[in-house]
Design an enzyme around this catalytic site. Structure first.
Site, PDB file in Angstrom:
ATOM      1  N   GLU A  53      14.121 -28.274 -31.457  1.00  0.00           N
ATOM      2  CA  GLU A  53      13.386 -27.007 -31.432  1.00  0.00           C
ATOM      3  C   GLU A  53      14.351 -25.820 -31.414  1.00  0.00           C
ATOM      4  O   GLU A  53      14.122 -24.803 -32.083  1.00  0.00           O
ATOM      5  CB  GLU A  53      12.491 -26.932 -30.183  1.00  0.00           C
ATOM      6  CG  GLU A  53      11.409 -28.014 -30.101  1.00  0.00           C
ATOM      7  CD  GLU A  53      11.877 -29.292 -29.404  1.00  0.00           C
ATOM      8  OE1 GLU A  53      13.061 -29.674 -29.577  1.00  0.00           O
ATOM      9  OE2 GLU A  53      11.075 -29.930 -28.708  1.00  0.00           O
ATOM     10  N   CYS A  80      10.539 -31.028 -24.525  1.00  0.00           N
ATOM     11  CA  CYS A  80      10.942 -31.412 -23.168  1.00  0.00           C
ATOM     12  C   CYS A  80      10.585 -30.342 -22.149  1.00  0.00           C
ATOM     13  O   CYS A  80      10.438 -29.163 -22.478  1.00  0.00           O
ATOM     14  CB  CYS A  80      12.419 -31.771 -23.120  1.00  0.00           C
ATOM     15  SG  CYS A  80      13.512 -30.381 -23.410  1.00  0.00           S
ATOM     16  N   ALA A 159      24.529 -65.339 -38.609  1.00  0.00           N
ATOM     17  CA  ALA A 159      24.602 -65.855 -39.975  1.00  0.00           C
ATOM     18  C   ALA A 159      24.592 -67.375 -39.901  1.00  0.00           C
ATOM     19  O   ALA A 159      25.268 -67.966 -39.063  1.00  0.00           O
ATOM     20  CB  ALA A 159      25.878 -65.361 -40.643  1.00  0.00           C
ATOM     21  N   ARG A 189      26.027 -51.983 -37.127  1.00  0.00           N
ATOM     22  CA  ARG A 189      26.800 -51.726 -35.896  1.00  0.00           C
ATOM     23  C   ARG A 189      26.830 -50.239 -35.563  1.00  0.00           C
ATOM     24  O   ARG A 189      26.720 -49.862 -34.403  1.00  0.00           O
ATOM     25  CB  ARG A 189      28.224 -52.264 -36.059  1.00  0.00           C
ATOM     26  CG  ARG A 189      28.282 -53.777 -36.017  1.00  0.00           C
ATOM     27  CD  ARG A 189      29.698 -54.283 -36.212  1.00  0.00           C
ATOM     28  NE  ARG A 189      29.763 -55.733 -36.074  1.00  0.00           N
ATOM     29  CZ  ARG A 189      30.854 -56.451 -36.280  1.00  0.00           C
ATOM     30  NH1 ARG A 189      31.983 -55.857 -36.625  1.00  0.00           N
ATOM     31  NH2 ARG A 189      30.818 -57.763 -36.125  1.00  0.00           N
ATOM     32  N   ASP A 205      36.620 -66.877 -32.189  1.00  0.00           N
ATOM     33  CA  ASP A 205      36.656 -66.095 -33.429  1.00  0.00           C
ATOM     34  C   ASP A 205      37.634 -64.924 -33.366  1.00  0.00           C
ATOM     35  O   ASP A 205      37.965 -64.354 -34.384  1.00  0.00           O
ATOM     36  CB  ASP A 205      35.265 -65.528 -33.757  1.00  0.00           C
ATOM     37  CG  ASP A 205      34.248 -66.615 -34.056  1.00  0.00           C
ATOM     38  OD1 ASP A 205      34.653 -67.801 -34.051  1.00  0.00           O
ATOM     39  OD2 ASP A 205      33.071 -66.291 -34.279  1.00  0.00           O
ATOM     40  N   LEU A 209      34.764 -56.657 -33.700  1.00  0.00           N
ATOM     41  CA  LEU A 209      33.457 -56.047 -33.379  1.00  0.00           C
ATOM     42  C   LEU A 209      33.455 -54.528 -33.582  1.00  0.00           C
ATOM     43  O   LEU A 209      32.854 -53.790 -32.806  1.00  0.00           O
ATOM     44  CB  LEU A 209      32.999 -56.398 -31.960  1.00  0.00           C
ATOM     45  CG  LEU A 209      32.872 -57.888 -31.624  1.00  0.00           C
ATOM     46  CD1 LEU A 209      32.276 -58.058 -30.219  1.00  0.00           C
ATOM     47  CD2 LEU A 209      31.996 -58.620 -32.639  1.00  0.00           C
ATOM     48  N   ARG A 212      34.268 -51.109 -39.123  1.00  0.00           N
ATOM     49  CA  ARG A 212      35.319 -50.571 -39.998  1.00  0.00           C
ATOM     50  C   ARG A 212      34.951 -50.499 -41.476  1.00  0.00           C
ATOM     51  O   ARG A 212      35.639 -49.842 -42.246  1.00  0.00           O
ATOM     52  CB  ARG A 212      36.639 -51.330 -39.784  1.00  0.00           C
ATOM     53  CG  ARG A 212      36.571 -52.806 -40.040  1.00  0.00           C
ATOM     54  CD  ARG A 212      37.641 -53.565 -39.238  1.00  0.00           C
ATOM     55  NE  ARG A 212      37.456 -55.002 -39.426  1.00  0.00           N
ATOM     56  CZ  ARG A 212      36.561 -55.714 -38.761  1.00  0.00           C
ATOM     57  NH1 ARG A 212      35.769 -55.136 -37.857  1.00  0.00           N
ATOM     58  NH2 ARG A 212      36.429 -57.000 -38.988  1.00  0.00           N
TER      59      ARG A 212
HETATM   60  C1  AOF Z   1      13.119 -32.338 -27.171  1.00  0.00           C
HETATM   61  N1  AOF Z   1      13.743 -32.135 -28.357  1.00  0.00           N
HETATM   62  O1  AOF Z   1      15.282 -32.653 -29.861  1.00  0.00           O
HETATM   63  C2  AOF Z   1      15.126 -34.030 -27.978  1.00  0.00           C
HETATM   64  C3  AOF Z   1      14.435 -34.264 -26.762  1.00  0.00           C
HETATM   65  O2  AOF Z   1      19.996 -34.158 -21.623  1.00  0.00           O
HETATM   66  P1  AOF Z   1      19.150 -33.425 -22.603  1.00  0.00           P
HETATM   67  O3  AOF Z   1      18.864 -32.012 -22.210  1.00  0.00           O
HETATM   68  O4  AOF Z   1      19.661 -33.509 -24.032  1.00  0.00           O
HETATM   69  O5  AOF Z   1      17.686 -34.133 -22.601  1.00  0.00           O
HETATM   70  C4  AOF Z   1      17.535 -35.426 -23.079  1.00  0.00           C
HETATM   71  C5  AOF Z   1      16.073 -35.814 -23.047  1.00  0.00           C
HETATM   72  O6  AOF Z   1      15.292 -34.851 -23.745  1.00  0.00           O
HETATM   73  C6  AOF Z   1      15.801 -37.138 -23.751  1.00  0.00           C
HETATM   74  O7  AOF Z   1      15.885 -38.240 -22.887  1.00  0.00           O
HETATM   75  C7  AOF Z   1      14.368 -36.926 -24.223  1.00  0.00           C
HETATM   76  O8  AOF Z   1      13.463 -37.137 -23.163  1.00  0.00           O
HETATM   77  C8  AOF Z   1      14.357 -35.466 -24.593  1.00  0.00           C
HETATM   78  N2  AOF Z   1      14.787 -35.307 -25.976  1.00  0.00           N
HETATM   79  N3  AOF Z   1      13.435 -33.418 -26.419  1.00  0.00           N
HETATM   80  O9  AOF Z   1      12.279 -31.535 -26.771  1.00  0.00           O
HETATM   81  C9  AOF Z   1      14.723 -32.911 -28.787  1.00  0.00           C
HETATM   82  N4  AOF Z   1      16.155 -34.806 -28.377  1.00  0.00           N
HETATM   83 ZN    ZN Z   2      14.071 -30.244 -25.562  1.00  0.00          ZN
END
Ligand code: AOF
Ligand code: ZN
Length: 346
Positions: A53, A80, A159, A189, A205, A209, A212
């Site tokens: 955002e 968030c 595999a 990976r 082996d 891991l 590359r």
């Molecule tokens: C959003 N927009 O693009 C993302 C969200 O430690 P911070 O501040 O980066 O928060 C991480 C948490 O925020 C993550 O665990 C998830 O709950 C949320 N991610 N939220 O509004 C975003 N990447």
């Molecule tokens: Zn956020």
């Protein structure tokens, strides 16, 4: 397709640009739309960096800023509500007085889960939920499993020969998959936070891991078992990549090599998964050997299995491949003589 779906699809496309770089955070994309014109776009580019955002608002041209308070914000995850590495996105949206927010799915992180939506609603913002929800869950399946099941997302990979052997008896390693497949595996990976093998495989082996053959991050290397000593000359102990060795004899921290002592026997895979969850390891690719893979299968602790079959190689004698008891693959890929099947646990 409805317009809401079209715009959300673009959010998912943007989100995907963060693949391999955002863990343990989810991949998120956001759009600002004013009268059917996209005036802003952004995505969460890397862990610790600004959220989708924030980048979306920052991308709006000065001449278009006047329209933000008449626009609809599309975002592939609930904004968030918490102070983490960055301040709450919900506050930012409220500050910009965006009247409508369209969300694909709720954030499973307990710090957010519904709280972001509540903050927006209390500020009088109109919310539409569940647009391309299934696709958004799929994109961030590692993140949702991690928060809902309190363990990393688990991908098993091995595999096998056409007669279902993963190695010769004895200690001579053999190559089963071809170079094209190996390149593909290195791409896999880069997409996971960690890669895991048993200590017997590590000794027999002597694998690197690393990723590359493909650009991207090397995952954390994890070895499970008691057969590794700190002074052995093994690629896994070359200190080029962070490496953790789970065992029940030794606790040692040395640059980026850590011996993590578990009190119980290493067959208690749940202890390791709990530890990895505590350490914020979002996903793990388990690459062998047979015993470790079968332990995960028997415990029902897996989300995806990716098997590679060399359709022209037969070994007769050898170590039998793990048995999945799960026959419906959801995707198959043919790379020369190799046949790749991807299974999902229902
Ligand atoms: C959003 N927009 O693009 C993302 C969200 O430690 P911070 O501040 O980066 O928060 C991480 C948490 O925020 C993550 O665990 C998830 O709950 C949320 N991610 N939220 O509004 C975003 N990447
Ligand atoms: Zn956020």
């Amino acid at each position: 397709m409805e317009w809401n779906d079209v715009y959300m699809y673009r959010c998912l496309q943007l989100a995907q640009k963060g693949a391999g770089l955002t863990a343990p955070n989810p991949m998120v994309g956001a759009l600002l739309v004013y009268q059917d014109q996209i005036i802003g776009e952004g995505f969460h580019e890397k862990y610790g960096g600004p959220h989708a955002e924030v980048n979306c608002f920052a991308s709006v041209l000065p001449l278009h800023r006047q329209y933000i308070n008449k626009s609809t914000l599309y975002v592939s995850l609930e904004p968030c509500a918490h102070f983490g590495k960055t301040p709450p996105c919900a506050d930012l949206i409220i500050k910009h007085r965006v009247p409508n927010v369209v969300i694909a799915c709720r954030d499973a992180n307990s710090k957010v889960n519904g709280k972001g939506i509540k903050m927006l609603q209390e500020a009088g913002i109109q919310i539409t939920e569940g647009v391309l929800e299934k696709e958004a869950f799929e994109l961030n399946r590692r993140f949702f499993v991690f928060h809902q099941r309190k363990r990393p997302y688990i991908i098993l990979k091995w595999a096998e020969t056409a007669d279902h052997k993963i190695a010769k008896n004895g200690s001579i390693p053999i190559a089963i998959s071809n170079q094209l497949t190996n390149t593909w595996v290195h791409k896999w990976r880069t997409e996971e936070a960690a890669i895991m093998v048993g200590s017997k495989t590590a000794l027999m082996d002597d694998p690197y891991l690393t990723a590359r053959y493909w650009p991207g991050n090397n995952p954390l290397r994890i070895v499970v078992g008691n057969q590794i000593q700190p002074n052995q000359s093994l690629h896994l102990l070359d200190k080029t990549v962070n490496t953790w060795i789970f065992n029940n004899r030794l606790h040692l921290e040395n640059e980026n090599i850590q011996f993590v002592q578990l009190k119980e026997s290493f067959t208690f895979i749940e202890d390791i998964l709990t530890y990895l969850h505590q350490q914020n390891i979002l996903s793990v690719l388990v690459e062998g050997g047979q015993k470790l893979l079968q332990t995960f299968i028997d415990a029902g602790l897996w989300d995806e299995a990716r098997t590679i079959t060399n359709t022209e190689m037969y070994l007769n004698d050898g170590i039998k491949a793990p048995v999945l008891n799960h026959t419906n693959s959801c995707e198959t890929i043919d790379l020369g003589t190799d046949h790749i099947s991807i299974y999902r646990r229902p």
